[in-house]
Design a protein around this motif. Structure first.
Motif, short mmCIF file in Angstrom:
data_model
loop_
_atom_site.label_atom_id
_atom_site.label_comp_id
_atom_site.label_asym_id
_atom_site.label_seq_id
_atom_site.Cartn_x
_atom_site.Cartn_y
_atom_site.Cartn_z
N SER A 1 29.61 32.14 45.92
CA SER A 1 29.08 33.37 46.33
C SER A 1 28.80 34.35 45.71
N ASP A 2 27.35 35.16 45.59
CA ASP A 2 26.38 36.01 44.86
C ASP A 2 26.86 37.20 45.01
N SER A 3 28.19 37.22 46.33
CA SER A 3 28.65 38.74 46.44
C SER A 3 30.05 39.34 45.39
N GLU A 4 29.51 40.32 44.96
CA GLU A 4 30.70 40.58 44.25
C GLU A 4 32.14 41.25 44.89
N LEU A 5 32.07 41.41 45.96
CA LEU A 5 32.97 41.79 46.57
C LEU A 5 34.16 40.34 46.76
N SER A 6 33.19 39.28 47.58
CA SER A 6 34.13 38.33 47.23
C SER A 6 34.94 37.74 45.78
N LYS A 7 33.89 38.19 44.79
CA LYS A 7 34.02 37.32 43.59
C LYS A 7 35.80 38.25 43.29
N LEU A 8 35.74 39.54 43.92
CA LEU A 8 36.83 40.23 43.43
C LEU A 8 37.68 39.95 43.75
N GLY A 9 37.40 39.15 45.26
CA GLY A 9 38.89 38.29 46.83
C GLY A 9 39.46 37.71 45.60
N TYR A 10 38.45 36.88 44.48
CA TYR A 10 38.78 35.78 44.27
C TYR A 10 39.52 35.86 42.72
N ALA A 11 39.60 36.88 42.28
CA ALA A 11 40.51 37.45 41.20
C ALA A 11 41.75 37.99 42.46
N LEU A 12 41.89 38.63 43.07
CA LEU A 12 42.48 39.36 43.52
C LEU A 12 43.89 37.91 43.96
N ILE A 13 43.11 36.90 44.39
CA ILE A 13 43.88 35.33 44.63
C ILE A 13 45.01 35.49 43.69
N ASN A 14 44.30 35.35 42.81
CA ASN A 14 44.34 34.70 41.88
C ASN A 14 45.70 35.39 40.95
N VAL A 15 45.25 36.98 40.86
CA VAL A 15 46.71 37.67 40.40
C VAL A 15 47.77 37.54 40.89
N VAL A 16 47.31 37.51 42.76
CA VAL A 16 48.66 37.13 44.13
C VAL A 16 49.39 36.15 43.18
N LEU A 17 48.60 34.67 42.61
CA LEU A 17 48.93 33.23 42.67
C LEU A 17 50.62 33.84 41.21
#
Length: 363
Positions: free
Chosen positions: A266-282
């Motif tokens: 993804s080239d979207s910074e928002l989707s990259k942030l979402g990826y990071a937040l999912i990993n924080v949840v993990l």
């Protein structure tokens, strides 16, 4: 001398307690019969699980995995000289022998080697299924013509082997109740997700992106199955059912989900942030239910995202090496802080779990 004057044993002293003594305590009124049953069930369950991983266990698993690998990953083309029916007889013979030895070892209380031998029997099921299909001329044309490719190539024609393996593993688990036998189940689910993706896209060729997304969905489903198994094990009354049958499902489910998630582009910074937040949840999910596999993958994902941000912000900068050094030391410091407070953090996070999942936070 009266009981009141008898000195109490030191708390560090090792005591031997067996079932007759618990029954005697219940008859004397010191504890209720129900409490005696619960205590014995708990201690018996602890006795089934190994207290620590020793060199003996290394020998068990190393030897067992060599034997399993010989019948799966490292099988040579020379086996084809026996023909389909010869391979069937050999695989059935090996399987029956492995089950017989597993039963014998289980009866002697050697649960780890028993589980390894029973797992070997399960791993022979796809070989036997392939032999039957090949011998009867039912193997679909156009795909792999050697069983040796089962662990190397993705192909929808393996689906019958995988479904039969899952069915056999369920029956064996119900019969023997040995946790290591879940390992081939988890591996087969991993194979199954790739072969299903291949089956759905075989008209248009191999689609990597679709396979990746199927892996993500299969990973979530496998983790959901692991949670269900984990809850049943923790709430079971039979000590044999309170073993950790969910470990391998958690492991391979997390691998499938996290890899499917991490390989998305993804080239979207928002989707990259979402990826990071999912990993924080993990990370916090793993801490809450005491499953470090989620914490490890989540931490890797968060570290990757932070590294991406550092690289983007400090690209071509003299400060970049210093930032990476501080980042690494920061994670070390975080690890020290977490270790000192792990019990309290676990208890706090466990309080956030829904009531239905609260047993996952125990022990």
């Amino acid at each position: 001398m009266s009981d009141e004057n008898t000195p109490a044993p030191e708390r560090s002293q090792r005591l031997q307690i067996d079932w007759p003594r618990l029954q005697a305590a219940a008859q004397a009124g010191d504890i209720s019969p129900e409490q005696a049953e619960r205590l014995w069930a708990r201690w018996a369950g602890d006795a089934i699980a190994p207290a620590r991983f020793s060199f003996t266990h290394v020998l068990y698993y190393f030897g067992g995995l060599l034997a399993i690998g010989a019948m799966t990953l490292f099988m040579t083309l020379g086996w084809e000289l026996f023909g389909a029916w010869g391979v069937l007889l050999l695989s059935v013979g090996y399987g029956v022998g492995a089950v017989a030895v597993a039963r014998h070892l289980q009866g002697r209380g050697l649960h780890i080697p028993a589980g390894i031998l029973a797992t070997l029997a399960v791993c022979l099921v796809p070989l036997a299924a392939w032999s039957v299909q090949s011998g009867l001329g039912l193997w679909p044309e156009g795909g792999p013509d050697s069983y040796r490719d089962y662990h190397r190539l993705i192909d929808w024609r393996w689906l019958t082997l995988e479904l039969l393996t899952l069915a056999a593993a369920v029956v064996m688990l119900w019969w023997l109740r040995l946790p290591f036998m879940v390992m081939p189940v988890a591996v087969t689910l991993w194979y199954l997700n790739m072969d299903v993706a291949h089956m759905l896209t075989r008209q248009e060729g191999f689609d990597w992106e679709f396979t990746r997304d199927v892996s993500l969905v299969f990973g979530l489903a496998t983790c959901a199955i692991a949670v269900w198994v984990d809850l049943r094990c923790r709430l079971a009354s039979d000590p044999r059912d309170r073993q950790d049958f969910a470990f391998w499902l958690y492991l391979f489910g997390a691998i499938m989900f996290w890899c499917g998630l991490s390989f998305r582009e993804s080239d979207s910074e928002l989707s990259k942030l979402g990826y990071a937040l999912i990993n924080v949840v993990l990370v916090f999910l793993g801490a809450a239910i005491a499953r470090r596999v989620f914490t490890v993958f989540g931490a890797i994902g968060v570290a990757g995202y932070v590294g991406y941000l550092s690289y983007k912000v400090f690209a071509d900068s003299l400060l970049f090496p210093f930032v990476l050094t501080l980042l690494g030391l920061g994670f070390v410091a975080l690890g020290i802080w977490w270790q000192r407070r792990e019990a309290r953090i676990h208890a706090r996070l466990a309080g956030w779990l829904p009531t239905a999942l609260s047993p996952l936070a125990e022990g």
